[in-house]
Design an enzyme around this catalytic site. Sequence first.
Site, PDB file in Angstrom:
ATOM      1  N   THR A 192       0.846  -1.185   0.000  1.00 14.00           N
ATOM      2  CA  THR A 192       0.000   0.000   0.000  1.00 14.00           C
ATOM      3  C   THR A 192       0.880   1.233   0.000  1.00 14.00           C
ATOM      4  O   THR A 192       1.533   1.532   0.992  1.00 14.00           O
ATOM      5  CB  THR A 192      -0.909   0.015   1.230  1.00 14.00           C
ATOM      6  OG1 THR A 192      -1.586  -1.226   1.282  1.00 14.00           O
ATOM      7  CG2 THR A 192      -1.909   1.125   1.130  1.00 14.00           C
ATOM      8  N   THR A 219       7.071  -4.808   1.384  1.00 17.21           N
ATOM      9  CA  THR A 219       8.534  -4.739   1.511  1.00 17.21           C
ATOM     10  C   THR A 219       9.191  -6.060   1.902  1.00 17.21           C
ATOM     11  O   THR A 219      10.365  -6.254   1.622  1.00 17.21           O
ATOM     12  CB  THR A 219       8.944  -3.675   2.546  1.00 17.21           C
ATOM     13  OG1 THR A 219       8.285  -3.954   3.781  1.00 17.21           O
ATOM     14  CG2 THR A 219       8.582  -2.293   2.068  1.00 17.21           C
ATOM     15  N   ASP A 220       8.441  -6.960   2.535  1.00 13.52           N
ATOM     16  CA  ASP A 220       9.085  -8.165   3.070  1.00 13.52           C
ATOM     17  C   ASP A 220       9.864  -8.950   2.007  1.00 13.52           C
ATOM     18  O   ASP A 220      10.990  -9.362   2.250  1.00 13.52           O
ATOM     19  CB  ASP A 220       8.057  -9.081   3.739  1.00 13.52           C
ATOM     20  CG  ASP A 220       7.784  -8.664   5.175  1.00 13.52           C
ATOM     21  OD1 ASP A 220       8.240  -7.565   5.555  1.00 13.52           O
ATOM     22  OD2 ASP A 220       7.132  -9.433   5.911  1.00 13.52           O
ATOM     23  N   LYS A 226      16.473  -6.397   2.453  1.00 17.51           N
ATOM     24  CA  LYS A 226      15.803  -5.733   3.577  1.00 17.51           C
ATOM     25  C   LYS A 226      16.573  -6.106   4.838  1.00 17.51           C
ATOM     26  O   LYS A 226      16.632  -7.272   5.201  1.00 17.51           O
ATOM     27  CB  LYS A 226      14.351  -6.198   3.679  1.00 17.51           C
ATOM     28  CG  LYS A 226      13.555  -5.478   4.758  1.00 17.51           C
ATOM     29  CD  LYS A 226      12.085  -5.878   4.778  1.00 17.51           C
ATOM     30  CE  LYS A 226      11.316  -5.072   5.820  1.00 17.51           C
ATOM     31  NZ  LYS A 226       9.892  -5.414   5.858  1.00 17.51           N
TER      32      LYS A 226
END
Lengths: 635, 447
Positions: free
Chosen positions: B107, B183-184, B262
């Site tokens: 989102t 993002t994961d 990440k």
Amino acid sequence: MTTEKVDYTRIGLKVGLEVHQQLETATKLFCACRPELFKEEPQITFLRRLRPTQSELGQIDPAAYFEFQKGVKILYEANTQTACLVEMDEEPPHPLNMEAVEIALTAALMMNATPVDEIHVMRKTVIDGSNTTGFQRTCVIALNGTIKVDEKTVPIQHVSLEEDAARKTGEEDTLIRYRIDRLGIPLIEIATAPVIKTPKEAGEVALAIGKILRATGRVKRGLGTIRQDLNISIICGALTEIKGVQELELIPLVVEYEVQRQLNLIKISEELAKAGIRPENLKEEFFDVTEVFQQTKCKVIQKAINKNQKVLALKLPKFKGFLKRELMPNIRLGTEMADRAKFWGRVGGIFHTDELPAYGITAQEVEALRKAVRVQEQDAVVFVADTMENATDALKAVLERAREAIKGVPEETRAANPDGTTRYMRPRPGAARMYPETDIPPIQITQKHLEKIRTHLPELPEQKLKRLMHEYALNQKLAKQLMNSEHAELFETIVKESKVSPTTVAAFLTETLKALKRDGIQTEKISQNQIRELFKALATGEIAKEALQDIAAWLSKHEGKTPKEAAESLGLKTLSKEELEKIVEEIITQNKDLVKKSGVKAFGPIMGMVMREVRGRANAELVGELIKKKLAEKV
Amino acid sequence: MSAEKFSGYKGEVLEVVRRVDVEIGDLIRITKGGQVFEGILIPRSEYGDDKHIVIKLRSGYNIGVRLTPDAKVEKVGKGEKPAFVAPPLPEQNPALPKVSIISTGGTIASRVDYRTGAVRPALTASDLYSVVPELADIARIDAQILFSLYSENITPAHWTKMAKTVAEKIEEGVDGVVIAHGTDTMGYSAAALSFALQNLPVPVVFVGSQRSADRPSSDAATNLTGAVLAAAKAPFAEVAVAMHATVSDKAIAVHRGTRVRKCHTSRRDAFKTINAQPIAKIEENHIVMLTDDYKKRDPSQKLTVKPNFSEEVALIKFYPGMNPAVIDWYVDNGYKAIVLEGTGLGHVANSLFQPIKRAVDNGVLVAMASQCIWGRVNMSVYDTGRDLLALGVIPLEDMLAETATVKLIWIFGQTSNAEEAKKLLKTNIAGEFSERSIYGEEETSKP
């Protein structure tokens, strides 16, 4: 300004209070950081922008969006002791601090409020930068309470728990500085219904709420730990929200001033209406009058022109004289316009013809200005020297405020000044600004938990008052003073550990300290420990009752020192019986004629003379005894 | 529909809600124990119990009211559905580049329904323009929703669809593509598309947000404008990830898709380029390239799409005391390749030698990356490394373990020939490894 007697019933004054008090907890509300402030240089700084979130209706808070468009940036300051990634909005909040919940529940039950079955933490949109997230986390703990203030029952709408905001440390142009040490300190909020009818009553209600909160024994003390917001309205006026009154004593004055302000604004609007001016008569037309001030002696304008900025002017038809009308002490309608201009236009201030010639602006310049803007005798001119963009925004805001002045009192959020007056802060936020904090699961409050709190509820202030009078044989006046002094707890400790007469201790903690404060002594600098030691020394006879005041004054200036050291330094160590006997003997000898003449009746004058000699170093009772004995021997 | 109507309520409470005929947004009154609670019915969290009704009080606060036997629930009024009126669209400047935004579930923009507390994603072009109006100054946007997935649910099958969709957009002639992604696993998807889309004529930029888009402090809008700017104007034509460079809203770092990882659970600057510098940095709407070593934007370039993947590849992290039979399981279940995330320079316990040998003998490709994350494997320094090399383990240089895994997933989508696979693994396809290890702090992380 003449303060006429205002009939508050007739004008329909309604005041609601929101009392915010920091809680004394081991950690912050949503993380394990220390709930303390720091004074040193920040170890961490970071830069952010806050973007107003659109609502489902496509609405955005206009003030917030304006700030965003202006490119306002926020520089946050932090250190590693008082802030972590949670305050930096770099990590989700940890679960709600249950110690804080318990304190809030305790206060709620003391105010007969009904705790909610399930606590839901909300996000209240606050976009001025005081919250790194752009919202303040807040939750209702209990509803529908009541407190007794004298004979009146004041409804408490809700008891909430919320995180304190970051504190502003500076502002330069479009960069605002905030320090996030304060962010996340637990705050309890008590909101009354708008049932308060007079300024005096507002003060009394705030005091009563403060007393109950202090009675929990688990709230922070000192300046900045308690803040009151006031909602004030009168008939034909508007609802004004006044934020951040820090001193209790100021509340009645803030209410009085706000009433004055609204009454004056109503009067102005009536007069403007009579003069036949309507909001739509004020035209959004700005005149570039830079030419007029090319040779000006006014430093502010000179500086702006040197920077190639403009002088922009606005005509306010029939406003002559109104801009200098005082609304409350030192706040004129012109001041209100300037506040708006500063907020919306980021300008330093405005000039208007009601205050000119002045500030180096000559009568000729005013004349030329009036000509350039083509005004009539009864019109006023407001002008600003800044960049075209800022000056335009500023004058738009002034125009808006002038139109509102024709209509009456605008709804505003205002900030309290230290003298009790207020200044424009922002328009009142819309109702649609709360939504759930989904990162924190709801918390159920069980009956068992409530029972436990209920059985350990602290004494209510009125119960305590009765107990103090009964248990320590204090008179009502002294007991009341003690309760108001915030030293009731210390009083009980001292009486228990020193066995000094309760009345002596109470009188010291109230009257003596007050008298010292009146004389300019910073009594708040005397530590509780020093006061306890003081009475221990009194109990053992190391110092005399008469020396208490002087020693206390000395202690206020000597952090960490003991009463003994004070007595030594002041020469107020208690005289031994032998030393005292010697002095009595001497004075009787010096006055042997008097003693011969008056016999035992010489007691009064002799006592006076001895006391003058030994004041503060001896107990008066003992002195009296010795004199009596010696006189008996002589006569 | 009914799910939306009673969202989150179940069991006893749901029955009451149904009986009283109220739905989310309606005004209700609950009377119990002499107290009256009035407010708007609010959706209940799916983890909530079935004993509380959540209402929004007039003050704006939500509370949960426990449904006791004496509680009386009444409907007081019908709620009005907020009708969203989008602000008028900004005028499209035909001189601006065209950028296509493809949503996969991250989102990057949202709106809040303050009435019920619902946060809804803003996904269409007009939504995006209205929430992030400055996009209109950067590019002409078209937006498409491909999936609405939490990124942990994304699989190689989704990579295939993403690659094909991007290819379509590029064929239509856009000047760049932005992919909004959770993002994961964004780093994995970026690597996958780096291999699947070769000879790119324009940039493909992944973007996400670490702090939810509903909050005024969200990194979403800044990241999005950065990504759109990179897609529209950057001189490179590679797959990249655009995210905050630091915890400040100052600079956006653009990372090469095969090099990015990440590295933090929640910070805005969670994404880091490992063993290299980010390819670019964006500050004040300005793109600054940080390296000369990139594939240039060239609209005449003919895109090659290789969107197939195999799922028979495993990533195994070694740890002390690991059961060697784990490796046997993969071999017995027909896996074609195993990436070992070994210790230090590329080591595992010698108890694993036997199953590794068995794997290699069975034609399984075994490769070695390091769990140190930073640095290069070197298996010639210690006996263990030399032994593993002798067993046929392939060292992966300074390639990220995750990227190596994605690369093998892609390789076995191209070929099942072991030798060819090995050759591809050792070929630098999308800057996934390098021969030199340059010393340096990450340029964009400097305070």
